[in-house]
Motif scaffolding. Structure first.
Motif: not given
Ligand SMILES: Cc1cc2nc3c(=O)[nH]c(=O)nc-3n(C[C@H](O)[C@H](O)[C@H](O)COP(=O)(O)OP(=O)(O)OC[C@H]3O[C@@H](n4cnc5c(N)ncnc54)[C@H](O)[C@@H]3O)c2cc1C
Length: 440
Positions: A42, A129, A319
């Motif tokens: 992402g 976790r 995302g």
């Molecule tokens: C194939 C693909 C390509 C993508 N390309 C893009 C792109 O080019 N640009 C873009 O903007 N978005 C992209 N995305 C989307 C992007 O990856 C996500 O929207 C973004 O990472 C979300 O950020 P977040 O902080 O919400 O979640 P995440 O980045 O997923 O972070 C979640 C965190 O929660 C932690 N966690 C999970 N479970 C637990 C638990 N039980 N206890 C404690 N910690 C936990 C994990 O370790 C992680 O560090 C893509 C998605 C996919 C599937």
């Protein structure tokens, strides 16, 4: 342990939510299971994602990482006739469109920068976790979380507000707190991705011709639901990914690496020209079934942010923006909820979630319109009547707007409807129609 706000997940969504809360005078606890830096997919951002980060005063520290900036997204169709370019453009104080740029980030570096900064500003971080939710007497109420430390020791953390920002792990959904997690329209797709060294980048950039800039995101469209991304991460490394129907991937019977290397050569002639050496600089990884939605994603003492309640399709890189923007919208509400200004918070968060959903619905229309009728969509991108509306949507100006503000939304939806009626779009969107009929 007792904390007012507990944030599950220290990714960009969790870290920026923490910083928005700190700006509101609320000190959260972040629970993150991984040791950073860690790999994450992402990498490409929208123009308004950059604005969210700058609004937190993060511009200089992110710039110091030296991430490349894209000037826009170039979409190349296999036959050439539907190719188009959407520049990153911002709105100035007079609401005029002005040229902008957006970071493309190596997530291990970017995520660590944000999490470190959240801690430096006062967020508490615990490496653990989340394993079990602590419910209240009311079945809808959440009162905390049981966390498991790396030692295996478990601890109860009581909270007044538990924010799920665990991304695709959709933790509260798996705990049965939200309404059920439903498959989204693009649920039958799989993304296979890695990084490559020194491909041919945009050529001939003269400082003016932005579509040829070497740091641009390029999307290669092969055919319906079959495409690839090309996202420069530094001067040498480019993130590459291929997204296809899962049935197509299975039919090849290849390893992820063999599949990716072959597709890089076969998917699109222009991609093959650019990728001279298909040796991978990273392990090949895959994410199947990434498309889903959850209708009810807030309740008494809990809220889901970003990917934890909905993810449509990665094609246009929305995302990161959505998760960071939702945190920005939620933080003042959480502060007011804690101050007792919003009663039990249910109504306030219901209004918030409707507002977030309406914005993402606009992206659903955009993505459905693109997949439904690529040629008709290219027409909307290039037509002077709708071009600026499309530029606004790609940048992220989708909150608190309606079809009156962006009439192109209606046209995108019409493209999708036409394709659905012609059997060319993945099954119905159950969120809207109450019916799902996957076709692949
Ligand atoms: C194939 C693909 C390509 C993508 N390309 C893009 C792109 O080019 N640009 C873009 O903007 N978005 C992209 N995305 C989307 C992007 O990856 C996500 O929207 C973004 O990472 C979300 O950020 P977040 O902080 O919400 O979640 P995440 O980045 O997923 O972070 C979640 C965190 O929660 C932690 N966690 C999970 N479970 C637990 C638990 N039980 N206890 C404690 N910690 C936990 C994990 O370790 C992680 O560090 C893509 C998605 C996919 C599937």
């Amino acid at each position: 342990m007792q904390r007012d706000v507990v944030i599950l997940g220290g990714g960009p969504g969790g870290a920026t939510l923490a910083m928005h809360l700190l700006a509101e005078g609320v000190k959260p606890l972040i629970v993150e299971k991984e040791t950073f830096p860690r790999y994450h997919i992402g990498e490409s951002m929208t123009g308004e994602a950059v604005n969210v980060l700058r609004s937190l005063g993060l511009g200089p520290i992110i710039e110091a990482n030296g991430h490349p900036t894209r000037k826009g997204a170039l979409v190349l169709s296999s036959k050439g006739k539907n190719s188009w370019w959407v520049p990153v453009m911002l709105r100035d104080a007079n609401h005029e469109l002005v040229e902008g740029e957006a970071w493309q980030v190596r997530r291990s570096v970017f995520d660590q920068t944000l999490l470190d900064e959240a801690v430096r500003r006062g967020a508490e971080l615990v490496k653990a976790r989340a394993v079990e939710v602590v419910r209240g007497p009311d079945p809808d109420e959440v009162r905390g979380v049981v966390i498991e430390h790396p030692s295996g020791e478990r601890e109860v953390v009581h909270s007044r507000m538990l924010c799920d920002v665990t991304g695709q792990a959709t933790w509260l959904a798996h705990q049965g707190v939200t309404s059920p997690k439903e498959p989204g329209r693009y649920d039958k797709q799989i993304a296979v991705f890695s990084q490559i060294r020194n491909p041919v980048r945009g050529e001939g950039f003269d400082g003016v011709d932005r579509p040829t800039h070497p740091d641009n995101t390029i999307i290669f469209y092969a055919e319906l639901y079959h495409w690839a991304w090309f996202i420069p991460l530094d001067d040498e490394i480019v993130s590459v990914g291929v997204v296809v129907p899962s049935s197509y991937f299975a039919s090849k019977g290849e390893t992820k690496e063999a599949f990716l290397r072959r597709e890089l050569k076969e998917l699109h002639p222009e991609l093959a020209r650019r990728v001279v050496d298909t040796e991978l600089a990273e392990e090949a990884r895959a994410i199947p079934n990434y498309s889903y939605f959850i209708e009810r994603f807030a309740g008494k003492g809990w809220l889901c942010v970003g990917d934890t309640h909905r993810f449509i399709d990665p094609i246009f890189s929305f995302g990161l923006y959505l998760t960071m923007k939702e945190g920005q919208h939620a933080a003042p509400l959480i502060r007011r909820y804690l101050a007792g200004e919003l009663g039990d918070g249910r109504e306030a968060f219901a209004t918030h979630t409707r507002r977030m959903e309406t914005a993402i619905d606009h992206y659903q229309d955009l993505i459905d319109g693109f997949w439904g009728e690529a040629q008709g969509f290219a027409y909307l991108v290039n037509n002077p009547r709708t071009r600026n509306q499309v530029i606004d949507m790609f940048a992220g100006r989708i909150y608190d707007v309606t079809e009156r503000d962006i009439p192109a939304i209606k046209e995108m939806r019409a493209l999708a409807r036409k394709a659905r009626e012609g059997g060319r779009l993945y099954g119905e969107d159950r969120r809207r129609s109450g019916f799902v009929a996957p076709t692949a």
